[in-house]
Design an enzyme around this catalytic site. Sequence first.
Site, PDB file in Angstrom:
ATOM      1  CB  ALA A  67      -0.853   0.077   1.035  1.00 33.23           C
ATOM      2  CE1 TYR A 107      -3.628   3.206  -6.095  1.00 36.55           C
ATOM      3  CE2 TYR A 107      -4.069   0.955  -5.935  1.00 36.55           C
ATOM      4  CZ  TYR A 107      -3.956   1.946  -6.553  1.00 36.55           C
ATOM      5  OH  TYR A 107      -4.324   1.776  -8.078  1.00 36.55           O
ATOM      6  CG  ASP A 113      -3.596  -6.211  -6.580  1.00 31.88           C
ATOM      7  OD1 ASP A 113      -2.599  -6.628  -6.919  1.00 31.88           O
ATOM      8  OD2 ASP A 113      -4.268  -5.571  -7.777  1.00 31.88           O
ATOM      9  CB  THR A 132      -4.748  -9.046 -22.079  1.00 28.65           C
ATOM     10  OG1 THR A 132      -5.051  -9.170 -20.630  1.00 28.65           O
ATOM     11  CG2 THR A 132      -6.286  -8.408 -22.829  1.00 28.65           C
ATOM     12  CD  GLU A 171      -3.208  -9.370 -14.918  1.00 27.92           C
ATOM     13  OE1 GLU A 171      -3.807  -9.307 -13.750  1.00 27.92           O
ATOM     14  OE2 GLU A 171      -3.640  -8.970 -15.812  1.00 27.92           O
TER      15      GLU A 171
HETATM   16  C1  2GW Z   1      -0.616   3.694  -8.805  1.00 30.57           C
HETATM   17  C2  2GW Z   1      -1.132   4.142  -9.712  1.00 30.57           C
HETATM   18  C3  2GW Z   1      -1.560   3.269 -10.992  1.00 30.57           C
HETATM   19  C4  2GW Z   1      -1.526   1.846 -10.686  1.00 30.57           C
HETATM   20  C5  2GW Z   1      -1.215   1.463  -9.407  1.00 30.57           C
HETATM   21  C6  2GW Z   1      -0.766   2.282  -8.400  1.00 30.57           C
HETATM   22  C7  2GW Z   1      -0.243   1.958  -7.097  1.00 30.57           C
HETATM   23  C8  2GW Z   1      -0.447   0.474  -6.651  1.00 30.57           C
HETATM   24  C9  2GW Z   1       0.150   2.461  -6.014  1.00 30.57           C
HETATM   25  O1  2GW Z   1      -0.142   3.995  -6.197  1.00 30.57           O
HETATM   26  N1  2GW Z   1       0.159   2.179  -4.755  1.00 30.57           N
HETATM   27  C10 2GW Z   1       0.182   0.670  -4.362  1.00 30.57           C
HETATM   28  O2  2GW Z   1       0.236   0.305  -3.208  1.00 30.57           O
HETATM   29  N2  2GW Z   1       0.027  -0.156  -5.631  1.00 30.57           N
HETATM   30  C11 2GW Z   1      -0.042  -1.372  -5.162  1.00 30.57           C
HETATM   31  O3  2GW Z   1       0.093  -2.015  -6.458  1.00 30.57           O
HETATM   32  C12 2GW Z   1      -1.363  -1.934  -4.545  1.00 30.57           C
HETATM   33  O4  2GW Z   1      -0.926  -2.965  -3.675  1.00 30.57           O
HETATM   34  C13 2GW Z   1      -2.195  -2.474  -5.569  1.00 30.57           C
HETATM   35  O5  2GW Z   1      -3.248  -3.292  -5.339  1.00 30.57           O
HETATM   36  C14 2GW Z   1      -1.236  -2.848  -6.692  1.00 30.57           C
HETATM   37  C15 2GW Z   1      -1.588  -3.181  -8.133  1.00 30.57           C
HETATM   38  O6  2GW Z   1      -1.989  -1.949  -8.612  1.00 30.57           O
HETATM   39  P1  2GW Z   1      -3.696  -1.641  -9.057  1.00 30.57           P
HETATM   40  O7  2GW Z   1      -4.586  -2.395  -7.983  1.00 30.57           O
HETATM   41  O8  2GW Z   1      -4.130  -0.345  -9.448  1.00 30.57           O
HETATM   42  O9  2GW Z   1      -3.856  -2.352 -10.298  1.00 30.57           O
HETATM   43  P2  2GW Z   1      -5.117  -3.180 -11.133  1.00 30.57           P
HETATM   44  O10 2GW Z   1      -6.195  -3.568 -10.169  1.00 30.57           O
HETATM   45  O11 2GW Z   1      -5.440  -2.430 -12.436  1.00 30.57           O
HETATM   46  O12 2GW Z   1      -4.228  -4.695 -11.118  1.00 30.57           O
HETATM   47  C16 2GW Z   1      -4.067  -5.512 -12.115  1.00 30.57           C
HETATM   48  O13 2GW Z   1      -2.863  -5.365 -13.180  1.00 30.57           O
HETATM   49  C17 2GW Z   1      -1.469  -4.864 -12.326  1.00 30.57           C
HETATM   50  C18 2GW Z   1      -0.480  -4.734 -13.323  1.00 30.57           C
HETATM   51  O14 2GW Z   1      -0.786  -3.607 -14.277  1.00 30.57           O
HETATM   52  C19 2GW Z   1      -1.053  -5.708 -11.171  1.00 30.57           C
HETATM   53  O15 2GW Z   1      -0.876  -6.929 -12.099  1.00 30.57           O
HETATM   54  C20 2GW Z   1      -2.364  -6.198 -10.398  1.00 30.57           C
HETATM   55  O16 2GW Z   1      -1.825  -7.383  -9.404  1.00 30.57           O
HETATM   56  C21 2GW Z   1      -3.399  -6.718 -11.141  1.00 30.57           C
HETATM   57  O17 2GW Z   1      -4.548  -6.886 -10.206  1.00 30.57           O
HETATM   58 MN    MN Z   2      -5.734  -4.013  -7.989  1.00 30.57          MN
END
Ligand code: 2GW
Ligand code: MN
Length: 297
Positions: A66, A70, A155, A189, A247
């Site tokens: 986090a 986040y 996540d 994808t 991913e």
């Molecule tokens: C900030 C800007 C854009 C994307 C992510 C972040 C961000 C992510 C952040 O500012 N702070 C942070 O702690 N994270 C961590 O990374 C957090 O644990 C989050 O759950 C994880 C993945 O980012 P998330 O949840 O926004 O991406 P999703 O939900 O679109 O996730 C899928 O694709 C990702 C890769 O593009 C990962 O593979 C992820 O595991 C997938 O679920």
């Molecule tokens: Mn996520």
Amino acid sequence: SLSGLIYWVITSIWFGNHLTGNLGRTDVASVTQWLAPIVWEGTFDSTVIDSIYKQQNITVATTVFALGKYTRFLKDFLESAEEHYFVGFRVHYYLFTDQPEEVPNVKLGQERYLTVKKLPSMNRWQDISMSRMGILEKLIKDELASEADYIFCLDVDTKFHGRWSVESLGRLVGVIHPWFFDAPRFIFTYERRPESQAYIPAEEGDYYFTGAAFGGSLEDVHHLTKTCREQMNIDIANSIEAIWHEESHLNKYFLHNKPSKLLSPEYLWRDISMSSGYVKIIRFSHVAKNNAEVRPN
Ligand code: 2GW
Ligand code: MN
């Protein structure tokens, strides 16, 4: 003989139910082509499986990141995990954040532990997402050996709504992505550029797995995180970034290292408001988030 027939009918009714437990689903596949189970509601008996693992005194390490905005997801994540995730088993959360002061004070149950680890802030979100593999690799190698038996990496923009417990344990565990579980392969994808180490050709690939949840034994997940980290480093050296970041590399890894157990999209649904005929119970889901609000620009 008639008495033989009566005997057969009575014993098969009586014992048949006991032996098979009447478990199974006919509307979804519950086993892969390499004979790994796919866990759906209705394919396991929670009482039976709980009692098996109760004797084993296991610890499940659970990692979550986090950073930046986040941290706002942590309260719901942790509170809902305390309610639904490995209830009655030892769980040790490892929480990585750049702002330890923002970690909410959530009351943990018995035999539930939380370790907060400070990370430097990162600017590019792709770096946050991708650096998780190397950090997990190091955590497993340096700290978990004597501390845990299994690990799940999740996540944080998520919430638990139903049981997620020992039925999910296995040597190497992947979760089918909720958008693609009933989609044909050409929709997946995967990374399609041969220049990337995550490349998967059109005629290959079994399932599309989410990066938001994976796990297994320490040894197998260590190998997974190490391999993905190495593959991503090769991509960086070649100035290419896979389409869905780690991913994509996870999917490539699972292509050549088949998961020993798959979790159905019950174990990572979209947001809770969306329904599906196959998913009878939503155990864990992404939360609807306003990307513009939580993501750095
Ligand atoms: C900030 C800007 C854009 C994307 C992510 C972040 C961000 C992510 C952040 O500012 N702070 C942070 O702690 N994270 C961590 O990374 C957090 O644990 C989050 O759950 C994880 C993945 O980012 P998330 O949840 O926004 O991406 P999703 O939900 O679109 O996730 C899928 O694709 C990702 C890769 O593009 C990962 O593979 C992820 O595991 C997938 O679920
Ligand atoms: Mn996520």
